[in-house]
Every structure is written in C-alpha cells, then in structure tokens.
Write a protein that holds these residues in place. Structure first.
Motif, PDB file in Angstrom:
ATOM      1  N   SER A 290       0.789  -1.225  -0.230  1.00 15.34           N
ATOM      2  CA  SER A 290      -0.210   0.053  -0.031  1.00 15.34           C
ATOM      3  C   SER A 290       0.908   1.253  -0.249  1.00 15.34           C
ATOM      4  CB  SER A 290      -1.032   0.113   1.128  1.00 15.34           C
ATOM      5  OG  SER A 290      -1.890  -1.154   1.211  1.00 15.34           O
ATOM      6  N   GLN A 291       1.966   1.232   0.806  1.00 16.48           N
ATOM      7  CA  GLN A 291       2.830   2.362   1.096  1.00 16.48           C
ATOM      8  C   GLN A 291       3.529   2.604  -0.338  1.00 16.48           C
ATOM      9  OE1 GLN A 291       5.114   1.177   4.326  1.00 16.48           O
ATOM     10  NE2 GLN A 291       4.068   2.479   5.574  1.00 16.48           N
ATOM     11  N   THR A 292       3.773   1.743  -1.127  1.00 16.07           N
ATOM     12  CA  THR A 292       4.802   1.971  -2.355  1.00 16.07           C
ATOM     13  C   THR A 292       4.041   1.986  -3.493  1.00 16.07           C
ATOM     14  OG1 THR A 292       5.360  -0.533  -2.308  1.00 16.07           O
ATOM     15  CG2 THR A 292       6.648   0.983  -1.064  1.00 16.07           C
ATOM     16  N   ALA A 293       3.010   1.041  -3.866  1.00 16.05           N
ATOM     17  CA  ALA A 293       2.332   1.051  -5.146  1.00 16.05           C
ATOM     18  C   ALA A 293       0.950   1.166  -5.186  1.00 16.05           C
ATOM     19  CB  ALA A 293       2.927  -0.517  -5.755  1.00 16.05           C
ATOM     20  N   MET A 294       0.112   0.997  -4.113  1.00 13.21           N
ATOM     21  CA  MET A 294      -1.310   0.778  -4.170  1.00 13.21           C
ATOM     22  C   MET A 294      -1.837   2.339  -4.702  1.00 13.21           C
ATOM     23  SD  MET A 294      -3.237  -1.598  -4.284  1.00 13.21           S
ATOM     24  CE  MET A 294      -5.075  -1.630  -4.391  1.00 13.21           C
ATOM     25  N   GLY A 295      -1.184   3.553  -4.099  1.00 12.81           N
ATOM     26  CA  GLY A 295      -2.013   4.624  -4.313  1.00 12.81           C
ATOM     27  C   GLY A 295      -1.995   5.083  -5.927  1.00 12.81           C
ATOM     28  N   LYS A 296      -0.829   4.536  -6.615  1.00 13.30           N
ATOM     29  CA  LYS A 296      -0.887   4.688  -7.961  1.00 13.30           C
ATOM     30  C   LYS A 296      -1.710   3.784  -8.738  1.00 13.30           C
ATOM     31  CE  LYS A 296       3.326   4.101  -9.519  1.00 13.30           C
ATOM     32  NZ  LYS A 296       4.881   4.409  -9.968  1.00 13.30           N
ATOM     33  N   LEU A 297      -1.698   2.558  -8.405  1.00 15.40           N
ATOM     34  CA  LEU A 297      -2.535   1.455  -8.924  1.00 15.40           C
ATOM     35  C   LEU A 297      -4.073   1.856  -8.869  1.00 15.40           C
ATOM     36  CD1 LEU A 297      -0.891  -1.799  -7.780  1.00 15.40           C
ATOM     37  CD2 LEU A 297      -1.382  -1.229 -10.175  1.00 15.40           C
ATOM     38  N   ALA A 298      -4.435   2.427  -7.591  1.00 17.30           N
ATOM     39  CA  ALA A 298      -5.769   2.632  -7.497  1.00 17.30           C
ATOM     40  C   ALA A 298      -6.306   3.915  -8.285  1.00 17.30           C
ATOM     41  CB  ALA A 298      -6.054   2.840  -5.770  1.00 17.30           C
ATOM     42  N   ALA A 299      -5.512   4.876  -8.366  1.00 16.81           N
ATOM     43  CA  ALA A 299      -5.658   5.944  -9.022  1.00 16.81           C
ATOM     44  C   ALA A 299      -5.932   5.656 -10.591  1.00 16.81           C
ATOM     45  CB  ALA A 299      -4.565   7.175  -8.844  1.00 16.81           C
ATOM     46  N   GLY A 300      -4.945   4.844 -11.173  1.00 18.79           N
ATOM     47  CA  GLY A 300      -4.857   4.490 -12.509  1.00 18.79           C
ATOM     48  C   GLY A 300      -6.236   3.819 -13.038  1.00 18.79           C
ATOM     49  N   PHE A 301      -6.448   2.696 -11.833  1.00 15.69           N
ATOM     50  CA  PHE A 301      -7.931   2.040 -11.894  1.00 15.69           C
ATOM     51  C   PHE A 301      -8.974   2.798 -11.822  1.00 15.69           C
ATOM     52  CE2 PHE A 301     -11.502  -0.670 -10.356  1.00 15.69           C
ATOM     53  CZ  PHE A 301     -11.495  -1.730 -11.353  1.00 15.69           C
ATOM     54  N   ALA A 302      -8.954   3.990 -11.003  1.00 15.66           N
ATOM     55  CA  ALA A 302     -10.201   4.671 -10.937  1.00 15.66           C
ATOM     56  C   ALA A 302     -10.243   5.585 -12.188  1.00 15.66           C
ATOM     57  CB  ALA A 302     -10.061   5.694  -9.607  1.00 15.66           C
ATOM     58  N   LEU A 303      -9.128   6.078 -12.690  1.00 11.44           N
ATOM     59  CA  LEU A 303      -9.424   6.843 -13.873  1.00 11.44           C
ATOM     60  C   LEU A 303      -9.936   5.951 -15.003  1.00 11.44           C
ATOM     61  CD1 LEU A 303      -6.134   8.614 -13.869  1.00 11.44           C
ATOM     62  CD2 LEU A 303      -8.291   9.928 -13.756  1.00 11.44           C
ATOM     63  N   LYS A 304      -9.554   4.857 -15.219  1.00 10.56           N
ATOM     64  CA  LYS A 304     -10.004   3.751 -16.232  1.00 10.56           C
ATOM     65  C   LYS A 304     -11.321   3.348 -15.924  1.00 10.56           C
ATOM     66  CE  LYS A 304      -8.788  -0.436 -18.743  1.00 10.56           C
ATOM     67  NZ  LYS A 304      -7.626  -1.368 -18.888  1.00 10.56           N
ATOM     68  N   TYR A 305     -11.903   3.143 -14.697  1.00 10.49           N
ATOM     69  CA  TYR A 305     -13.136   2.804 -14.494  1.00 10.49           C
ATOM     70  C   TYR A 305     -13.820   3.653 -13.375  1.00 10.49           C
ATOM     71  CZ  TYR A 305     -11.556  -1.558 -16.453  1.00 10.49           C
ATOM     72  OH  TYR A 305     -10.775  -2.458 -17.243  1.00 10.49           O
TER      73      TYR A 305
END
Length: 297
Positions: A102-117
């Motif tokens: 979560s500290q290293t990767a999840m923020g960017k993953l979540a943001a990218g997913f939210a933009l796509k969906y």
C-alpha cells in the motif's frame, strides 16, 4: 425462495436492524419486518434473534447472509449492465492490501484504476491481518504468502525476494563480530542471518539496534548507515544501482509471493475481474524487477 424477501433480509442484516435499513432504503419498517417474517416462515428457520434493544443474526441467518449477499450484488450489477446496454464495471469495490504494498504501489494503482473505470467506487484499506472477507464485506484482498483457505481462490501477481543490504561504510568484519542491524518488529538481542553470496552460503552475526514496524522505515534507516537490514529487492534495487546501499547477499528466506484473493464462487463480479486484469497489465510477468521499475515511475 422469494428473491424480494431475500433482498430485504440482506438489507436488514447489512444495516444491523429494521430501523436503520428502513432509513437507508427509504422503505417502511413494517414492510421490511413482514418480508423477513415471511422468509423465515417459508424456510422454517429463525434468521434473527430479536432482543429489546438489538437485532442479531442467528447462526442460520449468518450462513444465509454470507452465501447470498454477493450473489444478490452480482444480480444487481448484471441487471444494471444489461439495462445500460453495456458491461462496464460499476459499483463499490472494497480491497484490503498489506502495509508495504500500500505504501509503495497501491496509491498509483488505485488512481490508475479509478481513471480507467470511473463508475467503480474503489475503497482500499491497509492492514496486514487476515481479514474476514464475507463478514467485513471485502471483494478482494491482497496478501503476502497467505495460509491456504478453502473459501478463497486467487492468483499470484507478483514475486519478490529478501536481500541483506547495508550502507557502503558498514561491512561485516572478518572476525565474525556482530554488526548492528535494523529490524522489523521485535528481535532477539543477538542472532545470525543466513545468506547466499556469489561464493556460497554464509552467516552474518547481527546485533539489533533499532526495531521499526514498517519496511519502508527499515530501508530509510539502513540508508543512513546505522546497520544492516533484510529488505525486498524491489524496495532497494534503485539504491543498489545508485550506490547508496551494497548487497551483502540473498537472505535465506522463503520467496515473497503477493496473491490477489477473492471468495470462491462460479461467477466473478465485473469489478473484481477488471481489477485482476489491471494488476496483470501493470505487472505482466510479476517479477521483482517489474515492481522495482513501477515504484520508480
């Protein structure tokens, strides 16, 4: 079984009472009570224990709620997709992820997913404990080397490994004297770490001088030269390449495998399927190098 009565039962169970369910749904409390009573009569089971101040699921009621809540959610999602003429994921997606990821990767993953969906309401919580997916209403959990669970299925989407690293000025002595170490969590005052180097297996005697609860903090402390540390290669590969840290050897420890897990069922929701595909696109091969490169982006 009356699906409308079952849906009302799930509504009451989810909100923990007829009054709360009535206010949340804008439905008469008496109607909800009657529907649940009809369901109990049809099943010949008591689904709730009705106290003077509280409403509690019986053992049978809890089992019914756990087995039908997700199915009803999927039916609603399917109906909405058909009505809109498409199959785009929508609705709430709750994910539990471990602290380091979560500290290293999840923020960017979540943001990218939210933009796509954009029609998916993504909620991510951070915790290392094994959550109860059904009881706590999670759709998907990310876990490191999880224990087998007959109620969950999933896939490995990333692999990593532990290495022992130190600042350039801190090198173990030839006489085998203990070196200071930064550790995660509690540790014995003196111990030894088994490592594998280019020349074979070896031991490093260590004396913990600092205990921290996060591997990110351990890495930052090791960077100062305070002591050696055992860290995932993905977290320190850039430091090794830049010379801020030196690689003393690979730790003699199990491989780190990150799993994406979800409840066993034949029909997987469009939201979970979309997130699993998004993870696969982000880490096609699931290697430590891929994760390290993703963290540097």
């Amino acid at each position: 079984m009356d699906l409308l009565a079952l849906a009302d039962f799930n509504l009451v169970a989810r909100h923990g009472g007829f009054g709360k369910a009535s206010r949340a749904a804008g439905r008469p409390k008496a109607t909800l009570s009657r529907r649940v009573a009809d369901l109990e009569a049809g099943l010949d089971l008591r689904l709730f224990e009705r106290g003077a101040r509280a409403l509690k699921l019986t053992e049978e009621g809890r089992a019914l709620f756990e087995r039908t809540a997700q199915l009803l959610s999927e039916l609603d999602e399917t109906a909405a997709a058909i009505a809109s003429g498409g199959h785009s994921p929508r609705g709430r997606l709750r994910i539990s992820a471990p602290l380091l990821f979560s500290q290293t990767a999840m923020g960017k993953l979540a943001a990218g997913f939210a933009l796509k969906y954009p029609e998916v309401r993504l909620e991510v919580t951070t915790e290392d404990r094994p959550v109860d997916m059904i009881e706590e209403a999670y759709d998907l959990v990310i876990r490191v080397n999880p224990e087998p669970d007959d109620g969950l299925v999933g896939r490995i989407f990333l692999r990593d490994r532990l290495v022992v690293v130190a600042g350039p000025g801190l090198v173990p002595q030839a006489d085998g004297a203990p070196v200071p170490a930064v550790v995660r969590g509690a540790a014995e005052p003196v111990g030894a770490w088994d490592i594998t180097t280019a020349t074979g297996r070896a031991k490093i005697a260590v004396r913990p001088v600092l205990s921290l609860s996060s591997l990110v903090m351990v890495r930052d402390a090791v960077r100062t030269g305070l002591g050696v540390g055992r860290l995932p290669i993905s977290l320190v590969s850039h430091d090794l390449a830049e010379g801020r840290l030196v690689h003393l050897g690979d730790a003699d420890a199990p491989e780190i495998a990150l799993w994406a897990l979800y409840p066993t069922r034949r029909l997987l929701s469009a939201r979970v399927s979309a997130f699993l595909d998004y993870l696969k696109d982000a880490f096609p091969h699931g290697t430590p190098d891929e994760l390290a490169a993703y963290l540097r982006q």
